[in-house]
Design a protein around this motif. Structure first.
Motif, mmCIF file in Angstrom:
data_model
loop_
_atom_site.group_PDB
_atom_site.id
_atom_site.type_symbol
_atom_site.label_atom_id
_atom_site.label_comp_id
_atom_site.label_asym_id
_atom_site.label_seq_id
_atom_site.Cartn_x
_atom_site.Cartn_y
_atom_site.Cartn_z
ATOM 1 N N THR A 139 -5.295 -65.335 -22.293
ATOM 2 C CA THR A 139 -4.641 -66.500 -21.400
ATOM 3 C C THR A 139 -3.762 -67.581 -21.977
ATOM 4 O OG1 THR A 139 -6.635 -66.298 -19.860
ATOM 5 C CG2 THR A 139 -5.484 -68.152 -19.510
ATOM 6 N N ALA A 140 -4.027 -68.061 -22.980
ATOM 7 C CA ALA A 140 -3.224 -69.133 -23.753
ATOM 8 C C ALA A 140 -2.126 -68.654 -24.097
ATOM 9 C CB ALA A 140 -4.069 -69.910 -24.865
ATOM 10 N N ILE A 141 -1.842 -67.241 -24.533
ATOM 11 C CA ILE A 141 -0.587 -66.938 -24.851
ATOM 12 C C ILE A 141 0.349 -66.618 -23.599
ATOM 13 C CG2 ILE A 141 0.441 -64.604 -26.239
ATOM 14 C CD1 ILE A 141 -1.997 -64.338 -27.691
ATOM 15 N N GLN A 142 -0.226 -66.218 -22.667
ATOM 16 C CA GLN A 142 0.491 -66.213 -21.387
ATOM 17 C C GLN A 142 1.069 -67.191 -20.763
ATOM 18 O OE1 GLN A 142 -2.676 -64.343 -19.464
ATOM 19 N NE2 GLN A 142 -2.146 -62.114 -20.150
ATOM 20 N N ALA A 143 0.193 -68.524 -21.036
ATOM 21 C CA ALA A 143 0.679 -69.577 -20.565
ATOM 22 C C ALA A 143 1.751 -70.047 -21.665
ATOM 23 C CB ALA A 143 -0.557 -70.628 -20.575
ATOM 24 N N GLY A 144 1.702 -69.991 -22.919
ATOM 25 C CA GLY A 144 2.563 -70.408 -23.862
ATOM 26 C C GLY A 144 4.039 -69.768 -23.529
ATOM 27 N N GLU A 190 7.662 -76.260 -26.542
ATOM 28 C CA GLU A 190 6.808 -76.205 -25.105
ATOM 29 C C GLU A 190 5.875 -75.073 -25.269
ATOM 30 O OE1 GLU A 190 8.053 -78.176 -22.347
ATOM 31 O OE2 GLU A 190 6.649 -77.303 -20.873
ATOM 32 N N GLY A 191 6.133 -73.907 -25.621
ATOM 33 C CA GLY A 191 5.469 -72.716 -25.558
ATOM 34 C C GLY A 191 4.072 -73.082 -26.570
ATOM 35 N N ILE A 192 4.224 -73.650 -27.806
ATOM 36 C CA ILE A 192 3.262 -74.022 -28.927
ATOM 37 C C ILE A 192 2.432 -74.937 -28.146
ATOM 38 C CG2 ILE A 192 2.974 -74.939 -31.097
ATOM 39 C CD1 ILE A 192 5.688 -73.603 -31.929
ATOM 40 N N ILE A 193 2.871 -75.892 -27.714
ATOM 41 C CA ILE A 193 2.148 -77.233 -27.299
ATOM 42 C C ILE A 193 1.288 -76.586 -26.181
ATOM 43 C CG2 ILE A 193 2.024 -79.287 -26.036
ATOM 44 C CD1 ILE A 193 4.650 -79.890 -27.485
#
Lengths: 235, 114
Positions: A139-144, A190-193
């Motif tokens: 989930t966090a990777i997809q959000a990133g 943006e992706g990392i944060i």
């Protein structure tokens, strides 16, 4: 990417103002369904968090910086419509209290950094969730990734608006190359944060991440059906 | 780690926002952002006109009449976090309040079906 007063002409600014007002109006209605007992207390804090992180400009190459826009982050945490409301509050406060982003450009900024990053971030996130394995850890990777894609798209939309109503005569191809080039780099930040922030909430309380609910619901179903099968076999 | 009370998560996010805006923001890059830099390089930075809120006590994320840069920016950041939180939470309250009871069915979908 806060657009100041004067970059875009009056008709374009009015048009983006209408678009922003309409989108926020729809969001006020649609957010009701997203706002339950878990997202509601989070929403105000997500807005405050996005405001805080937007103050943190990080360097991207020589003499240039960028900061979080936050559309994907807010959408994944509290839902896309609520996320748009959160970001709109941020841009209005930045504009009126901190003179960041022009007053006549408020509609433009809500359109570019609010509507666009929420829509692109959320759609990419949902698309990846659909095609990738249904694992909570993804989930966090997809959000990133959604967050990363949303930033250059927003910068490209700025170029299109500039083509329609820019106040200076700038060759559009060079403007597009420069804008997208630097915003791909800002998109990485943006992706990392977004990955880190969503990952942090996911680690302690995955049920407080709005975008993770389909995965959690599916997991519950799987556990339940396995339990039923076991009971059936032993009977 | 799971089952951290909601209250703690909310406090954590709030404290993070205050620390980032109040303290960490001092260390943020002072270079122009992507759009500002492009406008300088491509020669349309001078089309920017004066900001209507330039006389705000917190214009430019600095607190008026506070000389210390660290304090001035930090104070502006904390004020921003509090104002955004108040407006955001207030807006959510209003949006939810208007919801008719019949629409609240979504709150129940996580209860056991059987």
């Amino acid at each position: 990417m806060h657009v100041p007063d004067g970059f875009l002409d009056a008709p374009t600014s009015v048009a983006t103002g209408v678009v922003a007002a309409a989108a926020v109006g729809v969001a006020l209605v649609k957010a009701r369904k997203e706002l339950d007992d878990r997202t509601a207390p989070m929403a105000g804090l997500v807005a405050a968090f996005v405001f805080a992180v937007q103050m943190l400009n990080f360097p991207v190459g020589a003499g240039t910086s960028g900061h979080l826009m936050g559309g994907a982050l807010a959408a994944v945490l509290v839902g896309p419509w609520t996320g748009l409301l959160c970001l709109s509050v941020v841009f209005i406060v930045q504009c009126l209290l901190f003179a960041d982003g022009g007053i006549t450009a408020l509609g433009t900024n809500i359109t570019l950094m609010g509507i666009t990053t929420v829509a692109v971030g959320w759609l990419v996130f949902k698309g990846l969730q659909l095609v990738m394995p249904k694992r909570l850890s993804l989930t966090a990777i997809q959000a990133g990734i959604g967050a990363f894609v949303s930033v250059p798209v927003a910068s490209l939309l700025f170029v299109l608006l500039y083509a329609a109503g820019g106040t200076a005569d700038i060759p559009l191809d060079t403007l597009a190359t420069a804008m997208v080039g630097v915003h791909v780099l800002i998109g990485i930040g943006e992706g990392i944060i977004t990955f880190l922030a969503v990952g942090a909430i996911l680690a302690v309380r995955p049920d407080l991440v709005y975008g993770a609910r389909p995965i959690l619901a599916r997991r519950e179903l799987e556990i339940r059906s396995t339990a039923t099968k076991t009971t059936g076999a032993s009977a | 780690m799971k089952n951290v009370p909601t209250k703690w998560v909310l406090v954590g996010v709030g404290v993070a926002a205050l620390v980032l805006a109040g303290i960490v923001s001092f260390y943020a890059s002072g270079s122009p952002d992507g759009l500002t830099k492009v406008s300088e390089d491509k020669g349309f930075a001078d089309t920017e006109t004066a900001h209507g809120s330039k006389d705000s006590p917190f214009a430019g994320y600095a607190t008026k009449d506070v000389g210390n840069e660290r304090l001035s920016g930090g104070l502006a950041g904390v004020v921003g976090v509090v104002v955004v939180l108040a407006l955001g939470a207030g807006l959510v309250y209003v949006v939810r309040r208007r919801t008719p009871a019949s629409d609240r069915s979504t709150d129940r979908e996580h209860e056991p079906v059987d």
